[in-house]
Write a protein that holds these residues in place. Sequence first.
Motif, PDB file in Angstrom:
ATOM      1  N   ILE A 195       0.861  -1.189   0.000  1.00  0.00           N
ATOM      2  CA  ILE A 195       0.000   0.000   0.000  1.00  0.00           C
ATOM      3  C   ILE A 195       0.891   1.231   0.000  1.00  0.00           C
ATOM      4  CG2 ILE A 195      -1.925   1.184   1.104  1.00  0.00           C
ATOM      5  CD1 ILE A 195      -2.391  -1.328   2.758  1.00  0.00           C
ATOM      6  N   HIS A 196       0.653   2.100  -0.950  1.00  0.00           N
ATOM      7  CA  HIS A 196       1.407   3.355  -1.013  1.00  0.00           C
ATOM      8  C   HIS A 196       0.548   4.491  -0.477  1.00  0.00           C
ATOM      9  CE1 HIS A 196       2.807   7.021  -3.464  1.00  0.00           C
ATOM     10  NE2 HIS A 196       3.647   6.855  -2.466  1.00  0.00           N
ATOM     11  N   GLY A 197       1.062   5.195   0.526  1.00  0.00           N
ATOM     12  CA  GLY A 197       0.318   6.330   1.065  1.00  0.00           C
ATOM     13  C   GLY A 197       1.067   6.958   2.222  1.00  0.00           C
ATOM     14  N   ASP A 198       0.332   7.709   3.050  1.00  0.00           N
ATOM     15  CA  ASP A 198       0.923   8.407   4.192  1.00  0.00           C
ATOM     16  C   ASP A 198       0.606   7.595   5.452  1.00  0.00           C
ATOM     17  OD1 ASP A 198       1.749  10.370   2.406  1.00  0.00           O
ATOM     18  OD2 ASP A 198      -0.126  11.492   2.630  1.00  0.00           O
ATOM     19  N   VAL A 199       1.626   6.923   5.957  1.00  0.00           N
ATOM     20  CA  VAL A 199       1.437   5.880   6.967  1.00  0.00           C
ATOM     21  C   VAL A 199       1.601   6.431   8.383  1.00  0.00           C
ATOM     22  CG1 VAL A 199       2.399   3.704   7.833  1.00  0.00           C
ATOM     23  CG2 VAL A 199       2.193   4.091   5.356  1.00  0.00           C
ATOM     24  N   PHE A 200       0.746   5.975   9.265  1.00  0.00           N
ATOM     25  CA  PHE A 200       0.813   6.379  10.682  1.00  0.00           C
ATOM     26  C   PHE A 200       0.415   5.204  11.567  1.00  0.00           C
ATOM     27  CE2 PHE A 200      -1.309   7.893  14.553  1.00  0.00           C
ATOM     28  CZ  PHE A 200      -0.388   8.786  15.061  1.00  0.00           C
ATOM     29  N   TYR A 201       1.192   4.978  12.630  1.00  0.00           N
ATOM     30  CA  TYR A 201       0.801   3.997  13.659  1.00  0.00           C
ATOM     31  C   TYR A 201       1.513   4.318  14.959  1.00  0.00           C
ATOM     32  CZ  TYR A 201       5.186   1.604  12.288  1.00  0.00           C
ATOM     33  OH  TYR A 201       6.495   1.312  12.000  1.00  0.00           O
ATOM     34  N   THR A 202       1.060   3.686  16.022  1.00  0.00           N
ATOM     35  CA  THR A 202       1.577   4.005  17.356  1.00  0.00           C
ATOM     36  C   THR A 202       2.099   2.742  18.030  1.00  0.00           C
ATOM     37  OG1 THR A 202      -0.694   3.791  18.159  1.00  0.00           O
ATOM     38  CG2 THR A 202       0.103   6.028  17.776  1.00  0.00           C
ATOM     39  N   PRO A 203       3.395   2.450  17.863  1.00  0.00           N
ATOM     40  CA  PRO A 203       3.943   1.251  18.488  1.00  0.00           C
ATOM     41  C   PRO A 203       3.941   1.321  20.016  1.00  0.00           C
ATOM     42  CG  PRO A 203       5.662   2.501  17.330  1.00  0.00           C
ATOM     43  CD  PRO A 203       4.365   3.146  17.016  1.00  0.00           C
ATOM     44  N   GLU A 204       3.959   2.520  20.560  1.00  0.00           N
ATOM     45  CA  GLU A 204       3.899   2.679  22.019  1.00  0.00           C
ATOM     46  C   GLU A 204       2.932   3.807  22.334  1.00  0.00           C
ATOM     47  OE1 GLU A 204       7.886   2.930  23.859  1.00  0.00           O
ATOM     48  OE2 GLU A 204       8.617   2.238  21.907  1.00  0.00           O
ATOM     49  N   LYS A 205       2.524   3.859  23.590  1.00  0.00           N
ATOM     50  CA  LYS A 205       1.533   4.887  23.918  1.00  0.00           C
ATOM     51  C   LYS A 205       2.095   6.296  23.782  1.00  0.00           C
ATOM     52  CE  LYS A 205       1.840   4.539  29.025  1.00  0.00           C
ATOM     53  NZ  LYS A 205       2.246   5.878  29.449  1.00  0.00           N
ATOM     54  N   ASP A 206       3.400   6.430  23.941  1.00  0.00           N
ATOM     55  CA  ASP A 206       4.000   7.759  23.848  1.00  0.00           C
ATOM     56  C   ASP A 206       4.797   7.954  22.565  1.00  0.00           C
ATOM     57  OD1 ASP A 206       3.061   8.560  26.348  1.00  0.00           O
ATOM     58  OD2 ASP A 206       4.643   7.391  27.311  1.00  0.00           O
ATOM     59  N   ARG A 207       4.624   7.061  21.613  1.00  0.00           N
ATOM     60  CA  ARG A 207       5.431   7.177  20.404  1.00  0.00           C
ATOM     61  C   ARG A 207       4.618   6.796  19.184  1.00  0.00           C
ATOM     62  NH1 ARG A 207       9.121   3.978  17.386  1.00  0.00           N
ATOM     63  NH2 ARG A 207       8.726   2.136  18.663  1.00  0.00           N
TER      64      ARG A 207
END
Lengths: 422, 422
Positions: free
Chosen positions: B6-18
């Motif tokens: 998938i090509h796009g603008d990727v966002f995720y949260t591996p930790e609660k503060d990161r």
Amino acid sequence: MSSFIIHGDVFYTPEKDRSVSRADSYLVVADGRIEGCFDSIPDKYSSLSLLECGGKLVIPALYDLHVHASQYQFRGLWMDEELLSWLNNHTFPEEAKYKDTEYAEKAYEIFTRDLYTSATGRACIFATIHRSATLLLCGMLEKLSMPCFVGKVNMDRNSPDMLVEDTDESINETLAYVDEVKRRFTYVKPIITPRFLPSCSDRLSRSLAAIALREELPVQSHLSENLSEIEWVASLSPDSENYADAYRRLGLLGSRKTIMAHCVHSFGREEELLKNSNVYIAHCPDSNTNLSSGIMPVRYFLDNGYKTGLGSDVAGGVSLSIFRAVTDAVRCSKLYYRLVDSSFRALSFNEAFYMATKLGGSFFGRLGSFEEGYEADVVVLDDSSISSAVQDLSVAERVERYAYLESSKPVVHKIVGGKILF
Amino acid sequence: MSSFIIHGDVFYTPEKDRSVSRADSYLVVADGRIEGCFDSIPDKYSSLSLLECGGKLVIPALYDLHVHASQYQFRGLWMDEELLSWLNNHTFPEEAKYKDTEYAEKAYEIFTRDLYTSATGRACIFATIHRSATLLLCGMLEKLSMPCFVGKVNMDRNSPDMLVEDTDESINETLAYVDEVKRRFTYVKPIITPRFLPSCSDRLSRSLAAIALREELPVQSHLSENLSEIEWVASLSPDSENYADAYRRLGLLGSRKTIMAHCVHSFGREEELLKNSNVYIAHCPDSNTNLSSGIMPVRYFLDNGYKTGLGSDVAGGVSLSIFRAVTDAVRCSKLYYRLVDSSFRALSFNEAFYMATKLGGSFFGRLGSFEEGYEADVVVLDDSSISSAVQDLSVAERVERYAYLESSKPVVHKIVGGKILF
């Protein structure tokens, strides 16, 4: 056309504890004013044209007593901060951009279009310190026949350099602004807009109060939104008994019709000063939540005859929708009841809707209800996109559901001051 | 197809503060699992097909740990009441209608369609006591490849006649339900669902606990939502130390993986019993607000390692959107901080998003993040309809804004378990 009939499912709230629901009925408007709501078209109105909205909801337009047009571009952003850091880090730098009229034009066009298609009939708007940009905004609203109060903001201290006006310049720009708005526009009116006490010197505040008196203008500002802000005001105005008293001494509280936004912490501190028939409180529940300001105890103010309307307070609030303000006012009042004082019963939907219509509307005139003689500000809503297997809902239930689920949907028709805008 | 890019603008949260934000990048999925996120397509993946989503937001799907499918039809209605009267006046009569499978089919089709197009990847669902209707719901979700846990609700006391099951019948219907779901469905799984302690006799509760153990099933119920409910439980289970302990004694807390919805009043009362690696808390902020239940002190639970995910709790909550739950969790945590305990810092957007994705997702498996080896549950969002003159936002800022402004908008693409649903 200011005489016509709307056929649909009519709802309004003549009192805070009473609504009128009339499915499949005819709302008659003659010369821009409400004549009444009827089961069928009375003979004497048979020549009027009919706006057919069968099956749709026909309600009074909503009123936004507090919105920052210049903050609309960053709605829904940077919500992890409290008021004073949020102002310094985000709001002030963004507002400074409105010195550039090209930016202002682009930004205000987005704001104006979204306000126009919303359920909001009239609004009291903060722009920025910039006269040219603010006049652009006025021009756009005028073109759309939106009767709004628009304020050129005043700030001559305690603000970033790019937003600090020289005191005399601030006064002169305000005079020039007021003059030009009065001269050029019919729908749009000026309103004196000291940002809040910390950003206006005493001399500026007194001059603005004098302009409001002389030019017969209303006033809008912010009051007791945040605890740090209140402490700051106490240090800036050590002779005043409280924040409201500081405004009063400067001539900015109730000498003219005045809107004070927020009043989150006014109860138990300064509420008596707000019991003035010229003072309106703009309750902005989403903003007060997002900026960790607290919850304004609406129950007290509503039950004790204070004039308490609703404000979106974009961009402290994320949405222009006053439906959203209605349901958020209900929500916040429930949390106040549960967490702070259980003697303060939660707002009913009816009460919050009444605040958004008849109570807030009274700031602008005889507005916000469909009683005979009221000026016709009407919106028509389509709730048919809400899929549900539940049938036989009352008109009141459908309005409540629409407010909760479709708060940001453009309305189908909008009538303001008896004029059909679309 | 379970291998693709998938090509796009990727966002995720591996930790609660990161968080990880990667504009204009390539998320590689191989055999249904995340391989990684790259600036360009690595050679070894060059044969995989490309889902082109340039300019769109690519984020982990959200998880709904608590939703009543049978209440979806009356979302946004009757919000002026508290839990127990709301149940008796509205919820129970509506749920009784699901005895009629024709009604159930019509209603569950609306629910399923809206869940399918939402950002929710997987959900833990309450149906009603009715086996046939609940199986209909399972069939619809299965057909759409939606991996959900669906519970036939159990109630054999303290409920209106039309919703009270005979104890043996409740047990037998549950066994038959579990058997049929296991036999017929792949994506949909059964979950043992005692409604809440007041509506289940001790014998029923113990039998359900035994079924969960024997059939290796998870359990879901409600805990400490409302103060009157807690008092009621104390009178029904006088030997228990608290509400959580009453469930524990019946074998319904943590013997198997367990979701307890709400836990608004658990802090200071029973929180130690929830510190069990099998126990998930479903935080449902909108519902807790609408039903005047209070605010769950998420800060404590999140910082102390409790497994705390989010739930929409429709129809106590008005919206299926877990984006809405994310922003409401932030909002409510701010009010808790301001009104109850200022040592409990408000949630950041990042923390609430982490709860909605990686933390809540862990209930279902290795899910909710784009770290290598995670199962691919992905949604693609189009935020281009948000008009703004503000440019150069980061991916993280755009995700926050989307959550606040477009919570209920259908997603563009949805991938669950490596399968592209649309």
